[in-house]
Design a protein around this motif. Structure first.
Motif, PDB file in Angstrom:
ATOM      1  N   PHE A   1       0.864  -1.182   0.000  1.00 23.08           N
ATOM      2  CA  PHE A   1       0.000   0.000   0.000  1.00 23.08           C
ATOM      3  C   PHE A   1       0.896   1.225   0.000  1.00 23.08           C
ATOM      4  CE2 PHE A   1       0.652   1.848   4.173  1.00 23.08           C
ATOM      5  CZ  PHE A   1       1.268   0.814   4.859  1.00 23.08           C
ATOM      6  N   GLY A   2       0.281   2.362  -0.313  1.00 21.65           N
ATOM      7  CA  GLY A   2       1.061   3.593  -0.283  1.00 21.65           C
ATOM      8  C   GLY A   2       0.155   4.793  -0.164  1.00 21.65           C
ATOM      9  N   MET A   3       0.758   5.919   0.179  1.00 15.25           N
ATOM     10  CA  MET A   3      -0.006   7.149   0.274  1.00 15.25           C
ATOM     11  C   MET A   3       0.917   8.329   0.032  1.00 15.25           C
ATOM     12  SD  MET A   3      -0.710   6.765   4.311  1.00 15.25           S
ATOM     13  CE  MET A   3       0.461   7.372   5.560  1.00 15.25           C
ATOM     14  N   GLY A   4       0.325   9.430  -0.440  1.00  7.74           N
ATOM     15  CA  GLY A   4       1.111  10.625  -0.695  1.00  7.74           C
ATOM     16  C   GLY A   4       0.305  11.852  -0.327  1.00  7.74           C
ATOM     17  N   TRP A   5       1.005  12.909   0.077  1.00 15.50           N
ATOM     18  CA  TRP A   5       0.327  14.143   0.439  1.00 15.50           C
ATOM     19  C   TRP A   5       1.284  15.321   0.302  1.00 15.50           C
ATOM     20  CZ3 TRP A   5       2.318  10.537   3.635  1.00 15.50           C
ATOM     21  CH2 TRP A   5       2.995  10.910   4.792  1.00 15.50           C
ATOM     22  N   TYR A   6       0.732  16.514   0.365  1.00 18.06           N
ATOM     23  CA  TYR A   6       1.503  17.741   0.131  1.00 18.06           C
ATOM     24  C   TYR A   6       1.461  18.569   1.406  1.00 18.06           C
ATOM     25  CZ  TYR A   6       1.055  16.251  -4.696  1.00 18.06           C
ATOM     26  OH  TYR A   6       1.118  15.514  -5.863  1.00 18.06           O
ATOM     27  N   ALA A   7       2.616  18.809   1.992  1.00 21.54           N
ATOM     28  CA  ALA A   7       2.664  19.581   3.232  1.00 21.54           C
ATOM     29  C   ALA A   7       4.063  20.145   3.386  1.00 21.54           C
ATOM     30  CB  ALA A   7       2.315  18.698   4.425  1.00 21.54           C
ATOM     31  N   HIS A   8       4.175  21.272   4.096  1.00 13.70           N
ATOM     32  CA  HIS A   8       5.471  21.903   4.355  1.00 13.70           C
ATOM     33  C   HIS A   8       6.230  22.124   3.051  1.00 13.70           C
ATOM     34  CE1 HIS A   8       4.397  20.827   8.392  1.00 13.70           C
ATOM     35  NE2 HIS A   8       4.382  19.546   8.079  1.00 13.70           N
ATOM     36  N   ASP A   9       5.503  22.557   2.012  1.00  2.88           N
ATOM     37  CA  ASP A   9       6.115  22.845   0.705  1.00  2.88           C
ATOM     38  C   ASP A   9       6.811  21.663   0.076  1.00  2.88           C
ATOM     39  OD1 ASP A   9       5.353  25.441   0.308  1.00  2.88           O
ATOM     40  OD2 ASP A   9       6.953  26.216   1.608  1.00  2.88           O
ATOM     41  N   ARG A  10       6.360  20.480   0.392  1.00  2.00           N
ATOM     42  CA  ARG A  10       6.951  19.318  -0.269  1.00  2.00           C
ATOM     43  C   ARG A  10       5.926  18.214  -0.486  1.00  2.00           C
ATOM     44  NH1 ARG A  10      11.734  17.154   3.103  1.00  2.00           N
ATOM     45  NH2 ARG A  10      11.368  15.362   1.761  1.00  2.00           N
ATOM     46  N   VAL A  11       6.315  17.263  -1.311  1.00  2.00           N
ATOM     47  CA  VAL A  11       5.499  16.084  -1.537  1.00  2.00           C
ATOM     48  C   VAL A  11       6.028  15.003  -0.609  1.00  2.00           C
ATOM     49  CG1 VAL A  11       4.559  14.544  -3.274  1.00  2.00           C
ATOM     50  CG2 VAL A  11       5.653  16.675  -3.974  1.00  2.00           C
ATOM     51  N   ILE A  12       5.152  14.356   0.094  1.00  2.00           N
ATOM     52  CA  ILE A  12       5.590  13.298   1.001  1.00  2.00           C
ATOM     53  C   ILE A  12       4.935  11.999   0.541  1.00  2.00           C
ATOM     54  CG2 ILE A  12       5.753  12.566   3.411  1.00  2.00           C
ATOM     55  CD1 ILE A  12       5.063  15.629   4.020  1.00  2.00           C
ATOM     56  N   ARG A  13       5.738  10.960   0.438  1.00  2.00           N
ATOM     57  CA  ARG A  13       5.223   9.675  -0.035  1.00  2.00           C
ATOM     58  C   ARG A  13       5.678   8.595   0.949  1.00  2.00           C
ATOM     59  NH1 ARG A  13       7.156   6.568  -4.660  1.00  2.00           N
ATOM     60  NH2 ARG A  13       9.246   7.114  -3.935  1.00  2.00           N
TER      61      ARG A  13
ATOM     62  N   ILE B   1      -3.559  11.246  -1.737  1.00  2.77           N
ATOM     63  CA  ILE B   1      -3.764  10.082  -2.606  1.00  2.77           C
ATOM     64  C   ILE B   1      -3.314   8.845  -1.828  1.00  2.77           C
ATOM     65  CG2 ILE B   1      -1.489  10.331  -3.695  1.00  2.77           C
ATOM     66  CD1 ILE B   1      -2.752   9.336  -6.336  1.00  2.77           C
ATOM     67  N   ALA B   2      -3.999   7.733  -2.033  1.00  3.40           N
ATOM     68  CA  ALA B   2      -3.609   6.488  -1.362  1.00  3.40           C
ATOM     69  C   ALA B   2      -4.052   5.307  -2.219  1.00  3.40           C
ATOM     70  CB  ALA B   2      -4.237   6.403   0.031  1.00  3.40           C
ATOM     71  N   ALA B   3      -3.379   4.167  -2.029  1.00  3.79           N
ATOM     72  CA  ALA B   3      -3.689   2.983  -2.832  1.00  3.79           C
ATOM     73  C   ALA B   3      -3.355   1.712  -2.063  1.00  3.79           C
ATOM     74  CB  ALA B   3      -2.893   3.014  -4.140  1.00  3.79           C
ATOM     75  N   VAL B   4      -4.101   0.662  -2.331  1.00  4.00           N
ATOM     76  CA  VAL B   4      -3.765  -0.679  -1.832  1.00  4.00           C
ATOM     77  C   VAL B   4      -3.596  -1.582  -3.051  1.00  4.00           C
ATOM     78  CG1 VAL B   4      -4.816  -0.472   0.442  1.00  4.00           C
ATOM     79  CG2 VAL B   4      -6.244  -1.209  -1.478  1.00  4.00           C
ATOM     80  N   ARG B   5      -2.694  -2.565  -2.938  1.00  5.32           N
ATOM     81  CA  ARG B   5      -2.281  -3.318  -4.134  1.00  5.32           C
ATOM     82  C   ARG B   5      -2.603  -4.807  -4.051  1.00  5.32           C
ATOM     83  NH1 ARG B   5       3.595  -5.085  -6.181  1.00  5.32           N
ATOM     84  NH2 ARG B   5       2.936  -5.698  -8.277  1.00  5.32           N
ATOM     85  N   SER B   6      -3.124  -5.318  -5.146  1.00  2.00           N
ATOM     86  CA  SER B   6      -3.233  -6.755  -5.379  1.00  2.00           C
ATOM     87  C   SER B   6      -2.328  -7.042  -6.576  1.00  2.00           C
ATOM     88  CB  SER B   6      -4.688  -7.114  -5.702  1.00  2.00           C
ATOM     89  OG  SER B   6      -4.762  -8.401  -6.236  1.00  2.00           O
ATOM     90  N   ALA B   7      -1.154  -7.570  -6.334  1.00  2.74           N
ATOM     91  CA  ALA B   7      -0.181  -7.727  -7.422  1.00  2.74           C
ATOM     92  C   ALA B   7      -0.719  -8.665  -8.495  1.00  2.74           C
ATOM     93  CB  ALA B   7       1.133  -8.267  -6.869  1.00  2.74           C
ATOM     94  N   THR B   8      -0.537  -8.265  -9.738  1.00  2.00           N
ATOM     95  CA  THR B   8      -0.855  -9.125 -10.868  1.00  2.00           C
ATOM     96  C   THR B   8       0.104 -10.309 -10.862  1.00  2.00           C
ATOM     97  OG1 THR B   8      -1.645  -7.253 -12.149  1.00  2.00           O
ATOM     98  CG2 THR B   8      -0.913  -9.170 -13.406  1.00  2.00           C
ATOM     99  N   VAL B   9      -0.406 -11.487 -11.230  1.00  2.00           N
ATOM    100  CA  VAL B   9       0.436 -12.684 -11.267  1.00  2.00           C
ATOM    101  C   VAL B   9       1.672 -12.417 -12.128  1.00  2.00           C
ATOM    102  CG1 VAL B   9       0.541 -15.073 -12.066  1.00  2.00           C
ATOM    103  CG2 VAL B   9      -1.516 -14.216 -10.932  1.00  2.00           C
TER     104      VAL B   9
END
Ligand code: GLN
Length: 235
Positions: free
Chosen positions: A45-57, A83-91
């Motif tokens: 999974f992952g997430m990203g956001w914008y704060a303190h004049d930067r992109v954080i991932r 933004i956020a996402a959860v992953r089901s990896a393709t075979v």
């Protein structure tokens, strides 16, 4: 396969996409309701956001429910663009952080839901990808267009139609943001938008059932969300 979600509007914590809603991404990681390919999203999974004049991932290659530090982090990661996402990896695809969304270059964050056969990825700067995963190759294609001055929406529309048009089996549902705009495409899977007084939610599937405010986006569409509202066009 994967599930992703984004927010543009008044500042909110990432937990508003993940833990707070009845069917947020945490719930969707183990019991998604609209997923047609795959059953759980446990491959990272992952997430990203914008704060303190930067992109954080922040991204991990473990199930979302297995990260004991996530609750506090998501509750304190506050931004007007999330933004956020959860992953089901393709075979056949690797399970590793570098194959996990959001992919990032400069201010751009990118996620892919679907599957694109290898031949359909040629010509998309796939050699610049950080992983052999199809999503990483699509990200490399989008970022390369960004470096040429393309807008976020035009870049994901181009990559969606190029990869989608190259193989009838391709599923290319993209979600991207630059902190000011959210752009998303549908090509083979669901997408919903919900407009609230404080901002706009975009998600593979509704995060809750609280009212009928979720609008289903037709297949083969580009959606653009800006502070002025939601716009969409056929691909
Ligand atoms: N094909 C991509 C991957 O393996 C995306 C999978 C998905 O949408 N579940 O990560």
């Amino acid at each position: 396969m994967c599930r992703h979600a984004a927010w543009l509007g008044e500042p909110r914590p990432l937990s508003s996409l993940i833990q707070q809603p009845d069917h947020g991404l945490l719930k969707q990681s183990y019991v998604p309701r609209r997923q047609r390919w795959g059953t759980v999203n446990a491959d990272g999974f992952g997430m990203g956001w914008y704060a303190h004049d930067r992109v954080i991932r922040y991204r991990r290659s473990i199930p979302m429910w297995a990260d004991a530090n996530l609750e506090g982090l998501a509750a304190s990661a506050i931004s007007g663009c999330l933004i956020a996402a959860v992953r089901s990896a393709t075979v056949g695809m690797p399970i590793e952080e570098t194959a996990t969304a959001p992919f990032m270059e400069g201010k751009w964050l990118f996620s892919h839901n679907g599957r694109v056969p290898g031949e359909a990825l040629t010509g998309l700067k796939a050699h610049e990808a950080e992983s052999t995963c199809d999503s990483a190759k699509l990200a490399a294609g989008v970022f390369a267009l960004g470096r040429l001055g393309w807008s976020l929406g035009d870049a994901i529309a181009e990559v969606t139609t190029t990869a989608g048009g190259a193989d009838a089996e391709a599923r290319v549902n993209l979600l991207a943001t630059d902190g000011q705009t959210i752009a998303a495409t549908t090509w083979g899977d669901t997408l919903f938008v919900r407009s609230l007084p404080e901002g706009v939610l975009v998600a593979s599937e509704p995060l809750d059932d609280r009212d009928d405010g979720w609008v289903s986006v037709p297949d083969r569409t580009l959606v653009l969300v800006t502070p002025d509202g939601i716009d969409w066009r056929d691909l």
